[in-house]
Design a protein around this motif. Structure first.
Motif, PDB file in Angstrom:
ATOM      1  N   GLU A   1       0.836  -1.201   0.000  1.00  0.00           N
ATOM      2  CA  GLU A   1       0.000   0.000   0.000  1.00  0.00           C
ATOM      3  C   GLU A   1       0.873   1.255   0.000  1.00  0.00           C
ATOM      4  OE1 GLU A   1      -2.901   0.941  -0.451  1.00  0.00           O
ATOM      5  OE2 GLU A   1      -4.366  -0.583   0.099  1.00  0.00           O
ATOM      6  N   GLY A   2       0.264   2.358  -0.268  1.00  0.00           N
ATOM      7  CA  GLY A   2       0.969   3.634  -0.304  1.00  0.00           C
ATOM      8  C   GLY A   2       0.327   4.516  -1.338  1.00  0.00           C
ATOM      9  N   THR A   3       0.558   5.787  -1.234  1.00  0.00           N
ATOM     10  CA  THR A   3      -0.152   6.716  -2.100  1.00  0.00           C
ATOM     11  C   THR A   3       0.409   6.714  -3.526  1.00  0.00           C
ATOM     12  OG1 THR A   3      -1.101   8.936  -2.130  1.00  0.00           O
ATOM     13  CG2 THR A   3       1.246   8.764  -1.580  1.00  0.00           C
ATOM     14  N   ASP A   4      -0.173   7.537  -4.393  1.00  0.00           N
ATOM     15  CA  ASP A   4       0.212   7.572  -5.802  1.00  0.00           C
ATOM     16  C   ASP A   4       1.667   7.986  -5.980  1.00  0.00           C
ATOM     17  OD1 ASP A   4      -2.735   7.490  -6.943  1.00  0.00           O
ATOM     18  OD2 ASP A   4      -2.720   9.037  -5.410  1.00  0.00           O
ATOM     19  N   GLY A   5       2.381   7.284  -6.849  1.00  0.00           N
ATOM     20  CA  GLY A   5       3.726   7.723  -7.204  1.00  0.00           C
ATOM     21  C   GLY A   5       4.796   7.369  -6.192  1.00  0.00           C
ATOM     22  N   VAL A   6       4.480   6.488  -5.250  1.00  0.00           N
ATOM     23  CA  VAL A   6       5.422   6.187  -4.197  1.00  0.00           C
ATOM     24  C   VAL A   6       6.379   5.048  -4.593  1.00  0.00           C
ATOM     25  CG1 VAL A   6       4.079   4.477  -2.916  1.00  0.00           C
ATOM     26  CG2 VAL A   6       5.522   6.115  -1.677  1.00  0.00           C
ATOM     27  N   GLY A   7       6.102   4.398  -5.720  1.00  0.00           N
ATOM     28  CA  GLY A   7       7.003   3.359  -6.220  1.00  0.00           C
ATOM     29  C   GLY A   7       6.538   1.930  -6.004  1.00  0.00           C
TER      30      GLY A   7
ATOM     31  N   TYR B   1      -7.327  -0.658   1.529  1.00  0.00           N
ATOM     32  CA  TYR B   1      -6.999   0.533   2.311  1.00  0.00           C
ATOM     33  C   TYR B   1      -6.902   1.782   1.427  1.00  0.00           C
ATOM     34  CZ  TYR B   1      -6.049  -3.486   5.164  1.00  0.00           C
ATOM     35  OH  TYR B   1      -6.187  -4.686   5.805  1.00  0.00           O
ATOM     36  N   THR B   2      -6.521   1.574   0.160  1.00  0.00           N
ATOM     37  CA  THR B   2      -6.535   2.684  -0.792  1.00  0.00           C
ATOM     38  C   THR B   2      -7.958   3.226  -0.947  1.00  0.00           C
ATOM     39  OG1 THR B   2      -4.591   2.028  -2.057  1.00  0.00           O
ATOM     40  CG2 THR B   2      -6.292   3.210  -3.255  1.00  0.00           C
ATOM     41  N   ALA B   3      -8.908   2.305  -1.076  1.00  0.00           N
ATOM     42  CA  ALA B   3     -10.308   2.729  -1.201  1.00  0.00           C
ATOM     43  C   ALA B   3     -10.780   3.430   0.072  1.00  0.00           C
ATOM     44  CB  ALA B   3     -11.202   1.527  -1.496  1.00  0.00           C
TER      45      ALA B   3
ATOM     46  N   PHE C   1      -3.652   7.225   5.670  1.00  0.00           N
ATOM     47  CA  PHE C   1      -2.840   6.001   5.617  1.00  0.00           C
ATOM     48  C   PHE C   1      -2.077   5.813   6.935  1.00  0.00           C
ATOM     49  CE2 PHE C   1      -2.999   5.652   0.842  1.00  0.00           C
ATOM     50  CZ  PHE C   1      -3.341   4.312   0.802  1.00  0.00           C
ATOM     51  N   ASP C   2      -1.528   6.906   7.450  1.00  0.00           N
ATOM     52  CA  ASP C   2      -0.779   6.829   8.711  1.00  0.00           C
ATOM     53  C   ASP C   2      -1.676   6.345   9.851  1.00  0.00           C
ATOM     54  OD1 ASP C   2       1.449   7.665   7.430  1.00  0.00           O
ATOM     55  OD2 ASP C   2       1.454   9.713   8.227  1.00  0.00           O
ATOM     56  N   LYS C   3      -2.896   6.875   9.881  1.00  0.00           N
ATOM     57  CA  LYS C   3      -3.851   6.436  10.911  1.00  0.00           C
ATOM     58  C   LYS C   3      -4.138   4.947  10.785  1.00  0.00           C
ATOM     59  CE  LYS C   3      -6.587  10.016  12.904  1.00  0.00           C
ATOM     60  NZ  LYS C   3      -7.267  11.145  12.251  1.00  0.00           N
ATOM     61  N   MET C   4      -4.365   4.525   9.532  1.00  0.00           N
ATOM     62  CA  MET C   4      -4.703   3.114   9.310  1.00  0.00           C
ATOM     63  C   MET C   4      -3.509   2.214   9.608  1.00  0.00           C
ATOM     64  SD  MET C   4      -7.253   2.919   6.036  1.00  0.00           S
ATOM     65  CE  MET C   4      -6.208   3.800   4.891  1.00  0.00           C
ATOM     66  N   ALA C   5      -2.301   2.739   9.400  1.00  0.00           N
ATOM     67  CA  ALA C   5      -1.094   1.951   9.665  1.00  0.00           C
ATOM     68  C   ALA C   5      -1.094   1.473  11.112  1.00  0.00           C
ATOM     69  CB  ALA C   5       0.149   2.780   9.369  1.00  0.00           C
ATOM     70  N   GLU C   6      -1.561   2.347  12.012  1.00  0.00           N
ATOM     71  CA  GLU C   6      -1.647   1.946  13.422  1.00  0.00           C
ATOM     72  C   GLU C   6      -2.817   1.007  13.651  1.00  0.00           C
ATOM     73  OE1 GLU C   6      -1.545   4.899  16.447  1.00  0.00           O
ATOM     74  OE2 GLU C   6       0.093   5.997  15.471  1.00  0.00           O
ATOM     75  N   GLU C   7      -3.965   1.426  13.129  1.00  0.00           N
ATOM     76  CA  GLU C   7      -5.185   0.657  13.377  1.00  0.00           C
ATOM     77  C   GLU C   7      -5.079  -0.784  12.860  1.00  0.00           C
ATOM     78  OE1 GLU C   7      -8.642   2.463  11.660  1.00  0.00           O
ATOM     79  OE2 GLU C   7      -9.988   0.887  12.387  1.00  0.00           O
ATOM     80  N   PHE C   8      -4.527  -0.947  11.646  1.00  0.00           N
ATOM     81  CA  PHE C   8      -4.475  -2.278  11.041  1.00  0.00           C
ATOM     82  C   PHE C   8      -3.075  -2.898  11.085  1.00  0.00           C
ATOM     83  CE2 PHE C   8      -7.996  -0.070   8.747  1.00  0.00           C
ATOM     84  CZ  PHE C   8      -9.032  -0.848   9.211  1.00  0.00           C
TER      85      PHE C   8
END
Lengths: 249, 240
Positions: free
Chosen positions: B27-33, B114-116, B193-200
């Motif tokens: 996962e990760g936002t657009d253009g992150v590789g 998670y992107t959705a 994404f940062d919030k979800m990183a903790e939650e999930f």
């Protein structure tokens, strides 16, 4: 508006009126809605009509998925929800906000009945549609399965279609038999929905005029106090679309 | 996935208990590789003898074209947009991911639910509905989150692909032009994404590092997950 329980009890906040019909294929619901449409217009109301699975956005995809028989119960359900969302946003809400009357041939209850019989979770499909609004009037045209079959086979339909007959569920290799089994299960599901969402049950075995007379009486009652918007003599072609969407394929 | 589970209300007609493969989401936002790293991971895994399939956002047979057309027409409301993604995901889940897992493949997913979640939340401020909709998704064995800050991301995207309408969230009218809008939109996504990183409990990988460092970190996270992999590595054909 995303509260699932709210769908059963909370009226929408808009000045317009939303009237919907439900029932299995062959129940005569579309005929009744058409006649209601004529009557409302003759009384000077501005009326908008929308039907299940008809948005430009999704119609072609559903058709393609049906043709290749690649739809699963879940993608089938999601596609119809997408179509519904798109029509709610573009076709249903604007006239309601403007104080007009919207007639819908099938509403979310179709998904609650059909998709659940196909095998998706009853809770899941209700949660998915929690963005919908409660109609002002919801008619359910109740018909025994044999009456529906004889109407469809005796009419212009001739032969049942693959998904309409639930052939994807492998209930029977025979089209008519599969239709009978599939639609009987849908009827049973509708019976529960009628209770759950307090739909108005109509006896769809009666002749057309009798049903229509009854329906008009009920609608007239419900519209008491409703202030119709005057028309502007505007002729509508396309609706709430700022951009043209190219046809896929 | 010995004890595979659905995220919420699952596919009632499909028992997930016989899935032998492993599901790994990047996962990760657009253009992150993400896609570059997934390519390298696939190569690495296949050399070791693992059967691998990759699956990517909006790449289903059923929906890819529809989503393209819809985005080009620019008429999407929040619900239609999210439901189109969900339909695409469901099609890939049932026709690619689950069959592959059943045959013991490692599935590398370029983006996952998670992107959705992030995109819908940024548009609506509501987390519940979108998570209910994706209840039928399988919980992955591992989620690696390529984390980047918006300043670095902005420079990288300008250097590589340039900014586009949707990656800039132009439908939200957050800024006057593409650049401003991109930064605001991507900041909101990264925050979620940062919030979800903790939650999930995502495995967070710092995407500002060099590609080599990121790749070796990813491999380090993936190896332990594969250690109890029971599938016959490399056996069988890629399911249709």
């Amino acid at each position: 508006m995303t509260d699932q329980e709210g769908l059963k009890t909370v009226p929408h906040p808009y000045p317009g009126k939303l009237i919907i019909v439900e029932g299995i294929d062959g129940s005569g619901k579309s005929t009744q809605l058409l006649l209601l449409h004529k009557w409302l217009e003759s009384k000077g109301h501005k009326v908008f009509f929308t039907e299940w699975n008809s948005s430009d956005l999704v119609k072609d995809t559903t058709k393609r998925g049906k043709k290749t028989k690649s739809l699963t119960p879940t993608t089938f359900s999601l596609l119809h929800a997408t179509d519904f969302a798109s029509r709610l946003y573009h076709q249903i809400l604007p006239p309601l906000k403007a104080g007009m009357i919207v007639l819908a041939d099938r509403y979310m209850y179709t998904a609650f009945a059909r998709d659940v019989v196909r095998g998706v979770s009853r809770d899941w499909v209700r949660k998915m549609y929690s963005f919908a609004i409660r109609p002002d009037m919801a008619f359910y045209f109740k018909v025994p399965i044999e009456v529906a079959i004889s109407r469809l086979l005796g009419g212009t339909r001739g032969q049942f279609k693959y998904y309409e007959a639930g052939m994807d569920m492998n209930l029977s290799p025979d089209l008519t038999e599969s239709f009978r089994l599939f639609q009987s299960q849908i009827l049973a599901e509708y019976d529960k929905i009628v209770e759950e969402f307090s739909l108005l049950t109509m006896d769809a075995t009666q002749d057309i005029e009798t049903q229509q007379e009854h329906m008009r009486m009920l609608v007239e009652d419900a519209l008491r106090g409703y202030k119709p918007r005057r028309g502007t003599y505007g002729r509508r072609t396309l609706f709430w679309r700022r951009f043209d969407v190219p046809k896929s394929e | 996935m010995v004890d595979a589970r659905y995220f919420g209300d699952g596919l009632t007609y499909l028992n997930p208990s016989d899935l032998k493969g492993k599901l790994i989401a990047i996962e990760g936002t657009d253009g992150v590789g993400r896609s570059t790293h997934i390519e390298m991971l696939q190569e690495w895994l296949e050399v070791q003898g693992y059967g691998v399939i990759t699956t990517g956002w909006t790449r289903s047979n059923l929906m890819s074209k529809t989503i393209e057309v819809a985005k080009a027409g620019n008429i999407l409301d929040r619900w239609s947009l999210s439901l189109l993604y969900a339909t695409d995901f469901a099609d890939r889940l049932e026709h690619q991911i689950i069959p592959a897992l059943r045959s013991g493949f490692v599935v590398l997913a370029d983006r996952y639910i998670y992107t959705a979640f992030a995109r819908d939340f940024v548009r609506s401020g509501d987390r519940k509905w979108i998570r209910d909709v994706f209840g039928f998704a399988l919980i992955p064995d591992l989620v690696c989150y390529l984390r980047i800050d918006v300043e670095t991301l902005t420079l990288r995207v300008i250097e590589t692909t340039g900014m586009n309408y949707w990656e800039s969230g132009m439908d939200l009218r957050l800024g006057d032009d593409l650049y401003d809008s991109f930064k605001k939109y991507q900041s909101l996504l990264i925050k979620e994404f940062d919030k979800m990183a903790e939650e999930f409990q995502f495995d967070v990988v710092d995407a500002r590092k060099s590609p080599e460092e990121i790749q070796s970190e990813l491999r380090g996270r993936i190896l332990p997950v594969l250690q109890n992999h029971t599938g016959v590595a490399g056996a069988g054909r890629v399911p249709a």
